[in-house]
Design a protein around this motif. Sequence first.
Motif, PDB file in Angstrom:
ATOM      1  N   UNK A 141       0.837  -1.208   0.000  1.00  0.00           N
ATOM      2  CA  UNK A 141       0.000   0.000   0.000  1.00  0.00           C
ATOM      3  C   UNK A 141       0.867   1.251   0.000  1.00  0.00           C
ATOM      4  N   UNK A 142       1.886   1.265   0.861  1.00  0.00           N
ATOM      5  CA  UNK A 142       2.792   2.416   0.916  1.00  0.00           C
ATOM      6  C   UNK A 142       3.563   2.536  -0.399  1.00  0.00           C
ATOM      7  N   UNK A 143       4.005   1.394  -0.925  1.00  0.00           N
ATOM      8  CA  UNK A 143       4.788   1.394  -2.165  1.00  0.00           C
ATOM      9  C   UNK A 143       3.984   1.935  -3.342  1.00  0.00           C
ATOM     10  N   UNK A 144       2.713   1.563  -3.435  1.00  0.00           N
ATOM     11  CA  UNK A 144       1.896   1.997  -4.566  1.00  0.00           C
ATOM     12  C   UNK A 144       1.760   3.509  -4.608  1.00  0.00           C
ATOM     13  N   UNK A 145       1.657   4.118  -3.455  1.00  0.00           N
ATOM     14  CA  UNK A 145       1.580   5.582  -3.412  1.00  0.00           C
ATOM     15  C   UNK A 145       2.852   6.196  -3.981  1.00  0.00           C
ATOM     16  N   UNK A 146       3.995   5.558  -3.709  1.00  0.00           N
ATOM     17  CA  UNK A 146       5.250   6.053  -4.267  1.00  0.00           C
ATOM     18  C   UNK A 146       5.348   5.826  -5.761  1.00  0.00           C
ATOM     19  N   UNK A 147       4.852   4.678  -6.231  1.00  0.00           N
ATOM     20  CA  UNK A 147       4.891   4.380  -7.658  1.00  0.00           C
ATOM     21  C   UNK A 147       4.122   5.428  -8.447  1.00  0.00           C
ATOM     22  N   UNK A 148       3.007   5.882  -7.908  1.00  0.00           N
ATOM     23  CA  UNK A 148       2.206   6.921  -8.580  1.00  0.00           C
ATOM     24  C   UNK A 148       3.017   8.199  -8.805  1.00  0.00           C
ATOM     25  N   UNK A 149       4.010   8.434  -7.967  1.00  0.00           N
ATOM     26  CA  UNK A 149       4.778   9.675  -8.029  1.00  0.00           C
ATOM     27  C   UNK A 149       6.114   9.533  -8.752  1.00  0.00           C
ATOM     28  N   UNK A 150       6.404   8.349  -9.266  1.00  0.00           N
ATOM     29  CA  UNK A 150       7.666   8.145  -9.973  1.00  0.00           C
ATOM     30  C   UNK A 150       7.691   8.924 -11.285  1.00  0.00           C
ATOM     31  N   UNK A 151       8.867   9.280 -11.753  1.00  0.00           N
ATOM     32  CA  UNK A 151       8.977   9.915 -13.079  1.00  0.00           C
ATOM     33  C   UNK A 151       8.454   8.978 -14.171  1.00  0.00           C
ATOM     34  N   UNK A 152       8.045   9.552 -15.271  1.00  0.00           N
ATOM     35  CA  UNK A 152       7.492   8.766 -16.377  1.00  0.00           C
ATOM     36  C   UNK A 152       8.463   7.690 -16.860  1.00  0.00           C
ATOM     37  N   UNK A 153       9.752   7.963 -16.764  1.00  0.00           N
ATOM     38  CA  UNK A 153      10.750   7.016 -17.272  1.00  0.00           C
ATOM     39  C   UNK A 153      10.743   5.697 -16.511  1.00  0.00           C
ATOM     40  N   UNK A 154      10.195   5.710 -15.282  1.00  0.00           N
ATOM     41  CA  UNK A 154      10.291   4.525 -14.422  1.00  0.00           C
ATOM     42  C   UNK A 154       8.957   3.910 -14.047  1.00  0.00           C
ATOM     43  N   UNK A 155       7.864   4.668 -14.145  1.00  0.00           N
ATOM     44  CA  UNK A 155       6.601   4.238 -13.544  1.00  0.00           C
ATOM     45  C   UNK A 155       6.103   2.903 -14.091  1.00  0.00           C
ATOM     46  N   UNK A 156       6.100   2.739 -15.406  1.00  0.00           N
ATOM     47  CA  UNK A 156       5.570   1.510 -15.993  1.00  0.00           C
ATOM     48  C   UNK A 156       6.387   0.291 -15.569  1.00  0.00           C
ATOM     49  N   UNK A 157       7.702   0.411 -15.605  1.00  0.00           N
ATOM     50  CA  UNK A 157       8.546  -0.720 -15.243  1.00  0.00           C
ATOM     51  C   UNK A 157       8.369  -1.142 -13.799  1.00  0.00           C
ATOM     52  N   UNK A 158       8.331  -0.165 -12.891  1.00  0.00           N
ATOM     53  CA  UNK A 158       8.175  -0.485 -11.467  1.00  0.00           C
ATOM     54  C   UNK A 158       6.777  -1.024 -11.187  1.00  0.00           C
ATOM     55  N   UNK A 159       5.781  -0.452 -11.844  1.00  0.00           N
ATOM     56  CA  UNK A 159       4.411  -0.928 -11.630  1.00  0.00           C
ATOM     57  C   UNK A 159       4.241  -2.355 -12.160  1.00  0.00           C
ATOM     58  N   UNK A 160       4.918  -2.680 -13.251  1.00  0.00           N
ATOM     59  CA  UNK A 160       4.871  -4.044 -13.773  1.00  0.00           C
ATOM     60  C   UNK A 160       5.446  -5.024 -12.758  1.00  0.00           C
ATOM     61  N   UNK A 161       6.593  -4.669 -12.158  1.00  0.00           N
ATOM     62  CA  UNK A 161       7.191  -5.527 -11.130  1.00  0.00           C
ATOM     63  C   UNK A 161       6.284  -5.621  -9.906  1.00  0.00           C
ATOM     64  N   UNK A 162       5.662  -4.506  -9.557  1.00  0.00           N
ATOM     65  CA  UNK A 162       4.727  -4.478  -8.428  1.00  0.00           C
ATOM     66  C   UNK A 162       3.579  -5.467  -8.649  1.00  0.00           C
ATOM     67  N   UNK A 163       2.975  -5.434  -9.839  1.00  0.00           N
ATOM     68  CA  UNK A 163       1.860  -6.337 -10.132  1.00  0.00           C
ATOM     69  C   UNK A 163       2.307  -7.797 -10.116  1.00  0.00           C
ATOM     70  N   UNK A 164       3.515  -8.053 -10.595  1.00  0.00           N
ATOM     71  CA  UNK A 164       4.032  -9.412 -10.619  1.00  0.00           C
ATOM     72  C   UNK A 164       4.171  -9.947  -9.188  1.00  0.00           C
ATOM     73  N   UNK A 165       4.810  -9.192  -8.321  1.00  0.00           N
ATOM     74  CA  UNK A 165       5.018  -9.666  -6.954  1.00  0.00           C
ATOM     75  C   UNK A 165       3.727  -9.664  -6.143  1.00  0.00           C
ATOM     76  N   UNK A 166       2.819  -8.750  -6.458  1.00  0.00           N
ATOM     77  CA  UNK A 166       1.510  -8.783  -5.806  1.00  0.00           C
ATOM     78  C   UNK A 166       0.763 -10.050  -6.195  1.00  0.00           C
ATOM     79  N   UNK A 167       0.868 -10.426  -7.463  1.00  0.00           N
ATOM     80  CA  UNK A 167       0.241 -11.654  -7.935  1.00  0.00           C
ATOM     81  C   UNK A 167       0.838 -12.871  -7.241  1.00  0.00           C
ATOM     82  N   UNK A 168       2.157 -12.850  -7.025  1.00  0.00           N
ATOM     83  CA  UNK A 168       2.806 -13.944  -6.297  1.00  0.00           C
ATOM     84  C   UNK A 168       2.280 -14.030  -4.865  1.00  0.00           C
TER      85      UNK A 168
END
Length: 276
Positions: free
Chosen positions: A211-238
Amino acid sequence: MDKIFHHVSFDTSRLITKTYSTSFSIGVRCLHPSIRNAIYSIYGFVRLADEIVDSFHDYDKEQLLEQLEDEYYQALQRGISLNPIINAFCRTVHTYQIEDHLIQAFLKSMKEDLKPQSFGEKEIDTYIYGSAEVVGLMCLAVFVSGDKKAYTKLEMPARRLGAAFQKVNFLRDLNHDTLHLQRAYFPVLQTETLNETNKKEILNGIYEDYEVALDGIRQLPDCARLGVYTAYLYYLSLAKRIEETPAGELMQKRIRITNKEKMYLFRKAYLTTKII
């Protein structure tokens, strides 16, 4: 000619990443091309250290880890290493001014893995900080590219995301860590076997990190947001897959996400990253 060697060094780090982690590779490919090599180099270095303590059982692990540390600092001082993994990492450390205390914390945690280990609450927090949270902070230094204000603002979410990833890995590798490496990362499992009650408690902590991490992902620069969010969804799925798996089975098999599911998660991340 040194430009060719530096290019080969980053290529080697990319090969290490793709060979050892298809899921992380997918996340890196979702980053802007300008920062991919830097993230590959970070993964390559930490993977090398991790392999020493986890896999090189027929060799003197302590000596190898000391040599890795010594070569890193020598290379940082002289500006080059003949070890391409270290060479690429040093260039990233220099370019993005990654602070030394992060590397020192990482190496300290790796040294903890040189011996059988059972962690208490305080010890495991320190270990997770060094083994995972600082890796997230190294990546964050690349993402914000020297913006100290942004780094400070996103520091805690980056740490919590790294911690969540590490705890999920602990649950995935419970059998191997316990029986083969003689490590007990969850203090509660020193006196109890994994059951539905303590598994739920562990997962609740992981979901709080998310929950805390997702709030940070929303604020990441455009260059990083998609990549980090993809990893987030993968580990959340795990984590959700682990939640659905009976506790007894987690000691017998390693939970995985299929390549087909990984591609689904990537598409989901791509379609929703603009509105998270």
